[in-house]
Write a protein that holds these residues in place. Structure first.
Motif, PDB file in Angstrom:
ATOM      1  N   THR A  55       0.830  -1.203   0.000  1.00 14.21           N
ATOM      2  CA  THR A  55       0.000   0.000   0.000  1.00 14.21           C
ATOM      3  C   THR A  55       0.866   1.256   0.000  1.00 14.21           C
ATOM      4  N   ARG A  56       1.982   1.199   0.714  1.00 14.93           N
ATOM      5  CA  ARG A  56       2.880   2.359   0.764  1.00 14.93           C
ATOM      6  C   ARG A  56       3.704   2.509  -0.513  1.00 14.93           C
ATOM      7  N   TYR A  57       4.102   1.382  -1.101  1.00 12.66           N
ATOM      8  CA  TYR A  57       5.037   1.440  -2.222  1.00 12.66           C
ATOM      9  C   TYR A  57       4.389   1.397  -3.598  1.00 12.66           C
ATOM     10  N   ALA A  58       3.119   1.019  -3.680  1.00 16.18           N
ATOM     11  CA  ALA A  58       2.468   0.908  -4.984  1.00 16.18           C
ATOM     12  C   ALA A  58       2.545   2.194  -5.805  1.00 16.18           C
ATOM     13  N   PRO A  59       2.334   3.382  -5.229  1.00 16.16           N
ATOM     14  CA  PRO A  59       2.427   4.601  -6.046  1.00 16.16           C
ATOM     15  C   PRO A  59       3.814   4.832  -6.638  1.00 16.16           C
ATOM     16  N   LEU A  60       4.841   4.207  -6.071  1.00 16.70           N
ATOM     17  CA  LEU A  60       6.200   4.367  -6.582  1.00 16.70           C
ATOM     18  C   LEU A  60       6.561   3.310  -7.615  1.00 16.70           C
ATOM     19  N   VAL A  61       5.727   2.284  -7.750  1.00 13.03           N
ATOM     20  CA  VAL A  61       6.056   1.141  -8.601  1.00 13.03           C
ATOM     21  C   VAL A  61       5.088   0.996  -9.777  1.00 13.03           C
ATOM     22  N   LEU A  62       3.807   1.201  -9.548  1.00 12.61           N
ATOM     23  CA  LEU A  62       2.803   0.952 -10.575  1.00 12.61           C
ATOM     24  C   LEU A  62       2.558   2.191 -11.433  1.00 12.61           C
ATOM     25  N   CYS A  84      -0.870  -6.156  -4.590  1.00 16.62           N
ATOM     26  CA  CYS A  84       0.220  -7.092  -4.296  1.00 16.62           C
ATOM     27  C   CYS A  84       0.625  -7.870  -5.542  1.00 16.62           C
ATOM     28  N   ALA A  85      -0.362  -8.306  -6.320  1.00 16.06           N
ATOM     29  CA  ALA A  85      -0.078  -9.076  -7.527  1.00 16.06           C
ATOM     30  C   ALA A  85       0.736  -8.261  -8.521  1.00 16.06           C
ATOM     31  N   HIS A  86       0.344  -7.027  -8.751  1.00 11.27           N
ATOM     32  CA  HIS A  86       0.998  -6.232  -9.793  1.00 11.27           C
ATOM     33  C   HIS A  86       2.336  -5.664  -9.340  1.00 11.27           C
ATOM     34  N   VAL A  87       2.455  -5.334  -8.071  1.00 12.54           N
ATOM     35  CA  VAL A  87       3.775  -4.935  -7.563  1.00 12.54           C
ATOM     36  C   VAL A  87       4.729  -6.127  -7.622  1.00 12.54           C
ATOM     37  N   GLY A  88       4.250  -7.307  -7.218  1.00  9.63           N
ATOM     38  CA  GLY A  88       5.085  -8.502  -7.290  1.00  9.63           C
ATOM     39  C   GLY A  88       5.523  -8.816  -8.703  1.00  9.63           C
ATOM     40  N   LEU A  89       4.594  -8.715  -9.655  1.00  9.90           N
ATOM     41  CA  LEU A  89       4.929  -8.971 -11.054  1.00  9.90           C
ATOM     42  C   LEU A  89       5.999  -8.005 -11.549  1.00  9.90           C
ATOM     43  N   ARG A  90       5.835  -6.721 -11.260  1.00  7.28           N
ATOM     44  CA  ARG A  90       6.820  -5.737 -11.717  1.00  7.28           C
ATOM     45  C   ARG A  90       8.190  -5.966 -11.084  1.00  7.28           C
ATOM     46  N   ARG A  91       8.216  -6.382  -9.841  1.00 10.24           N
ATOM     47  CA  ARG A  91       9.503  -6.657  -9.194  1.00 10.24           C
ATOM     48  C   ARG A  91      10.210  -7.834  -9.868  1.00 10.24           C
ATOM     49  N   LEU A  92       9.452  -8.868 -10.178  1.00  5.34           N
ATOM     50  CA  LEU A  92      10.047 -10.033 -10.827  1.00  5.34           C
ATOM     51  C   LEU A  92      10.527  -9.703 -12.237  1.00  5.34           C
ATOM     52  N   LEU A  93       9.705  -8.989 -13.002  1.00  5.27           N
ATOM     53  CA  LEU A  93      10.115  -8.641 -14.355  1.00  5.27           C
ATOM     54  C   LEU A  93      11.307  -7.692 -14.331  1.00  5.27           C
ATOM     55  N   GLY A  94      11.298  -6.737 -13.407  1.00  6.43           N
ATOM     56  CA  GLY A  94      12.436  -5.834 -13.284  1.00  6.43           C
ATOM     57  C   GLY A  94      13.709  -6.576 -12.947  1.00  6.43           C
ATOM     58  N   ALA A  95      13.594  -7.601 -12.090  1.00  7.72           N
ATOM     59  CA  ALA A  95      14.775  -8.387 -11.730  1.00  7.72           C
ATOM     60  C   ALA A  95      15.305  -9.173 -12.924  1.00  7.72           C
ATOM     61  N   HIS A  96      14.419  -9.693 -13.760  1.00  4.80           N
ATOM     62  CA  HIS A  96      14.861 -10.415 -14.954  1.00  4.80           C
ATOM     63  C   HIS A  96      15.491  -9.472 -15.981  1.00  4.80           C
ATOM     64  N   LEU A  97      14.967  -8.258 -16.079  1.00  5.26           N
ATOM     65  CA  LEU A  97      15.468  -7.308 -17.068  1.00  5.26           C
ATOM     66  C   LEU A  97      16.636  -6.476 -16.552  1.00  5.26           C
ATOM     67  N   GLY A  98      16.836  -6.483 -15.237  1.00  2.00           N
ATOM     68  CA  GLY A  98      17.893  -5.662 -14.662  1.00  2.00           C
ATOM     69  C   GLY A  98      17.539  -4.192 -14.629  1.00  2.00           C
ATOM     70  N   VAL A  99      16.241  -3.876 -14.451  1.00  2.00           N
ATOM     71  CA  VAL A  99      15.795  -2.482 -14.414  1.00  2.00           C
ATOM     72  C   VAL A  99      14.916  -2.273 -13.180  1.00  2.00           C
ATOM     73  N   ALA A 100      14.654  -1.011 -12.855  1.00  2.00           N
ATOM     74  CA  ALA A 100      13.762  -0.696 -11.748  1.00  2.00           C
ATOM     75  C   ALA A 100      12.344  -1.145 -12.078  1.00  2.00           C
ATOM     76  N   PRO A 101      11.607  -1.697 -11.101  1.00  2.00           N
ATOM     77  CA  PRO A 101      10.244  -2.176 -11.387  1.00  2.00           C
ATOM     78  C   PRO A 101       9.347  -1.125 -12.017  1.00  2.00           C
ATOM     79  N   ARG A 102       9.474   0.121 -11.604  1.00  2.00           N
ATOM     80  CA  ARG A 102       8.580   1.159 -12.129  1.00  2.00           C
ATOM     81  C   ARG A 102       8.834   1.469 -13.599  1.00  2.00           C
ATOM     82  N   THR A 103       9.987   1.049 -14.138  1.00  2.00           N
ATOM     83  CA  THR A 103      10.294   1.328 -15.549  1.00  2.00           C
ATOM     84  C   THR A 103       9.879   0.201 -16.475  1.00  2.00           C
ATOM     85  N   VAL A 104       9.383  -0.910 -15.929  1.00  2.00           N
ATOM     86  CA  VAL A 104       8.931  -2.020 -16.769  1.00  2.00           C
ATOM     87  C   VAL A 104       7.696  -1.579 -17.551  1.00  2.00           C
ATOM     88  N   SER A 105       7.737  -1.756 -18.866  1.00  2.00           N
ATOM     89  CA  SER A 105       6.639  -1.345 -19.729  1.00  2.00           C
ATOM     90  C   SER A 105       5.909  -2.570 -20.267  1.00  2.00           C
TER      91      SER A 105
END
Length: 246
Positions: A55-62, A84-105
């Motif tokens: 809830t605190r971090y979603a505005p910084l990630v989504l 939780c689902a979408h923040v988790g997804l962005r974190r995983l994709l960001g980790a695979h791409l080597g980028v910040a979760p908020r920049t995943v398009s």
């Protein structure tokens, strides 16, 4: 968010999944290892364990669209699970791409049926492939090197099974009919998650007739040609499945 135990080796080749849980949202997520061509990485997100931090971090990630969609949920539990689902997804994709979760398009692939841009969610360059499913309290994420689909559902009430059996393949409906009534809800959830995971992997989803393809209601799934299909171990009261294109 925790990695799941591997699906049955008879369906997907044996091999370790990511062996450690994701660190808290306040910790940087290291780049994840490469993907095995015949095995997706599967992660389960428990809303209760992450909702306060998310809830605190979603505005910084989504992105703005995801945040707007979250506000459309009337029930706070559904909203928390979506975040939780979408923040988790962005974190995983960001980790695979080597980028910040908020920049995943994330965009939409062309629909296989009509060609319009409402097919499966995809990344800009198409890799890695991924799929997301959530029900109240739990989310399931898959990341893979080939098209993949996942689905997780609560085991329904008995009256729901009776009303929905007509959407199954005739052979699947027959398999349910011979079971004791007490066993039908879990078996229905099993066949339905297999079916929806496969249709999501195709990029069609429930835009296709779910009764047209047989995936089986028994203990072992029946994978359509060109696909691997497996049940996924999730908490009691739920069923889940993953479909992976060969």
């Amino acid at each position: 968010m925790i990695p799941l135990v591997p699906p049955p080796p008879a369906v997907l080749p044996a091999g370790p999944l990511i062996p450690t849980a994701l660190p808290p949202l306040t910790t940087a997520l290291p780049r994840l290892p490469g993907l095995h061509p015949a095995r997706p990485q599967l992660w389960l997100v428990a809303t209760e364990a992450h909702q306060d931090t998310v809830t605190r971090y979603a505005p910084l990630v989504l992105d703005a669209g995801e945040l707007a969609r979250a506000e459309e949920f009337r029930r706070s539990g559904d909203r928390a699970t979506y975040l939780c689902a979408h923040v988790g997804l962005r974190r995983l994709l960001g980790a695979h791409l080597g980028v910040a979760p908020r920049t995943v398009s994330v965009a939409r692939a062309p629909c296989p049926c009509c060609g319009e841009p409402h097919g499966r969610p995809v990344l800009a360059d198409g890799h890695p492939h991924f799929s997301l499913s959530h029900c109240e309290g739990l989310s399931l994420v898959a990341v893979a090197s080939t098209p993949v689909g996942v689905d997780i559902e609560r085991v329904p009430a008995a009256h729901t099974v009776a009303e929905a059996s007509e959407v199954l393949h005739p052979a699947e409906a027959a398999e349910l009919a011979v079971l004791a009534p007490a066993h039908r809800p879990a078996a229905f959830a099993r066949v339905w998650t297999r079916k929806e995971a496969y249709l999501k992997g195709l990029g069609i989803g429930l835009g296709a007739d779910p009764s047209a393809e047989y995936v089986g209601a028994g203990p072992v799934p029946s994978a359509p040609p060109g696909w691997l299909l497996a049940d996924v171990t999730v908490p009691d009261g739920h069923r889940a499945a993953v479909a992976l294109r060969r």
